[in-house]
Write an enzyme that holds these catalytic residues in place. Sequence first.
Site, PDB file in Angstrom:
ATOM      1  N   ASP A 101      81.077 -20.808  54.377  1.00 33.60           N
ATOM      2  CA  ASP A 101      79.660 -21.127  54.226  1.00 33.60           C
ATOM      3  C   ASP A 101      79.500 -21.879  52.899  1.00 33.60           C
ATOM      4  O   ASP A 101      80.427 -21.974  52.100  1.00 33.60           O
ATOM      5  CB  ASP A 101      78.796 -19.853  54.290  1.00 33.60           C
TER       6      ASP A 101
HETATM    7  C1  NOJ Z   1      74.062 -21.761  54.331  1.00 31.74           C
HETATM    8  C2  NOJ Z   1      73.805 -21.017  55.613  1.00 31.74           C
HETATM    9  O1  NOJ Z   1      74.155 -19.662  55.448  1.00 31.74           O
HETATM   10  C3  NOJ Z   1      74.549 -21.582  56.803  1.00 31.74           C
HETATM   11  O2  NOJ Z   1      74.086 -20.930  57.955  1.00 31.74           O
HETATM   12  C4  NOJ Z   1      74.347 -23.066  56.886  1.00 31.74           C
HETATM   13  O3  NOJ Z   1      75.009 -23.573  58.018  1.00 31.74           O
HETATM   14  C5  NOJ Z   1      74.849 -23.716  55.612  1.00 31.74           C
HETATM   15  N1  NOJ Z   1      74.118 -23.193  54.487  1.00 31.74           N
HETATM   16  C6  NOJ Z   1      74.697 -25.224  55.637  1.00 31.74           C
HETATM   17  O4  NOJ Z   1      73.371 -25.553  55.577  1.00 31.74           O
END
Ligand code: NOJ
Length: 767
Positions: A295
């Site tokens: 993530d």
């Molecule tokens: C953080 C989020 O937890 C995740 O779900 C997302 O895909 C990424 N950022 C990218 O935006």
Amino acid sequence: MLIGTMKCILITIFAFAADAQRIPVAPLTEAQVESRVSGLLKSMTQSEKIGQLNQLFVFPEAPPDGPAAKLGLAPTDQEIAKGDYGSFLFVTDPSVINRMQHVAVDKSRLHIPLLFGFDVIHGFKTIFPVPLALAASWDPALVEQAQAVAAREASAAGVRWAFGPMVDIARDPRWGRIVEGAGEDPFLGSAMARAQVRGFQGKYLGEPGHVVTSVKHFAGYGAADGGRDYDSSSISDEQLWNVDLPPFHAAVEAGAGTVMSAYMDLNGVPATANSFLLQDVLRRAWGFRGFVVSDAFAVANLTTHGFAKDAEDAAFRAITAGVDMDMGSRTYIRQLPKLLESGRVSSKQLDDAVRPILATKVRMGLFEDPYVDESGARSIFASPDHRELARVAAQRSAVLFRNEGSLLPLPRGSKFASIAVIGPLADSQLDIRGPWALADDPGQAITVLKGIRDKVGSGTRVEYARGGELRRVYPSMFDAIRHSRKTVPLTDEQNVAEVRAAVELASQSDLAILVLGETQEMSGEGASRTSLELPGKQQELLAKVAATGKPVVLVLLNGRPLDLTWASQHIPAILEAWFPGAQGGNAVADLLFGDANPGGKLPVTFPRNVGQVPIYYAHNLTHQPDTAADFTSRYWDQPTSPLYPFGYGLSYTTFEFSNLRVDQGSSVEVRVDVKNTGDRAGDEVVQLYIHQQFGSASRPVRELKGFQRIALTPNEKKEVHFTLGGNELEYWSAALRKMVRERSVFDVWVGGDSKAQLHSTFTVLRP
Ligand code: NOJ
């Protein structure tokens, strides 16, 4: 009690080492993919390989003075040409994508294309209902179609990688990200996970007009302590295997091409460096063959966790645990050269991380066809079919909670000649779309006010009063990137005056429709709450309008279960529309005026108040189940039952369940008759629950093991048939530490929600 012929039910022993995941590839064969990737790997330098593991945020459309610009995330053409990046996220403009892709393909040594990823969560240009709402449709075929439309639009823009589906099971509505998943149940969640993977990816990875998925957040993110986003998850093995992992497994089995590791620590070990999750479960037990992306910034944050010693150690621990691509933190590109030089990371480990990324690019056809047709993209974005599907999806996702005196559907014409539409969300184009609507044009969204106005025609007077402002908690970064909301907040006096005007309008109208709930950023990432009550002064507005004595319909736009205890006793008609997306206003009007009949059901329990949380239907029986006697599992100040149970939802018609039959052969066959006993056509979601009465571990009081949404005309009767095979009867036993099917007696219920009464039993003698 019905017990059919007792025959044995086959057992398959849980195998820890599974067959490799079969990602359907066509027109390329596995061998073709392998040979292409091996050829590339032989020609690549070490730094080109590391570049493939590096993904960067880019916000080309961000306002120059906004928060994105401050992050300074602008790659240079020289860096792209050098091969420093394998992927970018957040670029959605086809012309920018084409331009960046030209640099990567034409100017780099090996012409390796970039993979552009984006949070395609519930639509790209056409915004569909939020995922929790889509789950409330209990209609996997519809969900598959919705994500196929999202994939078609995203891929037309050059975005070939969706950061979805989010399949985290969530049983705590304080957690804002509950809006992004399918709710509390692993069976429904698995069905939604499979449907979304199919919709996004199509029949095979690389099918034109489709995208590769990233199933997230692996794993346990939905169990955050206290419902606080990013907080630790402490999950027993029993819960992990029976509740949290099944939707991920379903997605992997459906061919999901990538997996995103979660932010939080699972039982003390951050998911982004958790080799139990990423190696033992994902790759060894499930045979996953795609790649894992962290993530955002999660690799760097392994130090923040108090886990990695420094950035170098963070890179080491993430890559050795099995995270192939570093989202945003540039830790791999900065630290891997040192780790390779010192030998802590071997060149084989590097190749193992690069290989599935290259294979994905090959399978997606990016080498053959890296660019997009910009004018073709525009016509795909404007497709009326896409808007129509979004409208149907919003109709089918809505859940009718209450309808005293059959107030709904509303008659058109003389009875309600004047309608007051009230509430801070009634005419908000931004909010009706919900969170994670980032690439669309909010100006296209149809509000509830507009939907009603377009529906009723000139014979009915529709007037609007906002009834006070619903203040934003804080501006979301993503929102600020795309839309500026530079509004000056109302003063307290102005708010009071707006409430007064709304009450006045209601008292002069024949009917009041209140549109209340949450602003788009009140649910979603970083949007945890300690209260489930209607935010701001909305409860006061609702009570004052109800006190006028006029008939009131409450339409809810929100992304999580809310505390509706007061409304459930005082407001005759309540429609849960969730964040229904850009066609939401039309769909709500269709439902209110009977052009569509509500058929959605809750994918998550609605508690009476936040003190009951966590509350979910599939709990164990305990030592003393709640029987309202002393010393049982209950509160002294509130019932233990929820306000609205899992699976619940009304219709404008009624249904009757009868004639439950259970037959046993190599599987258990369950049949039931369902009849529409009202005077309107409608849909019922027929739900089947089981309970294993005894075994090597205690099993939940009820577990969903089958569902079908069926349409019935008045008086029509249909037989609905479910098969309970081995998969439905097995579970992971904490006592035996493996998947088991056991000799036991099972209860089975079939009905319209998790409180279904029609009951039978069957006995499994030889599992
Ligand atoms: C953080 C989020 O937890 C995740 O779900 C997302 O895909 C990424 N950022 C990218 O935006």
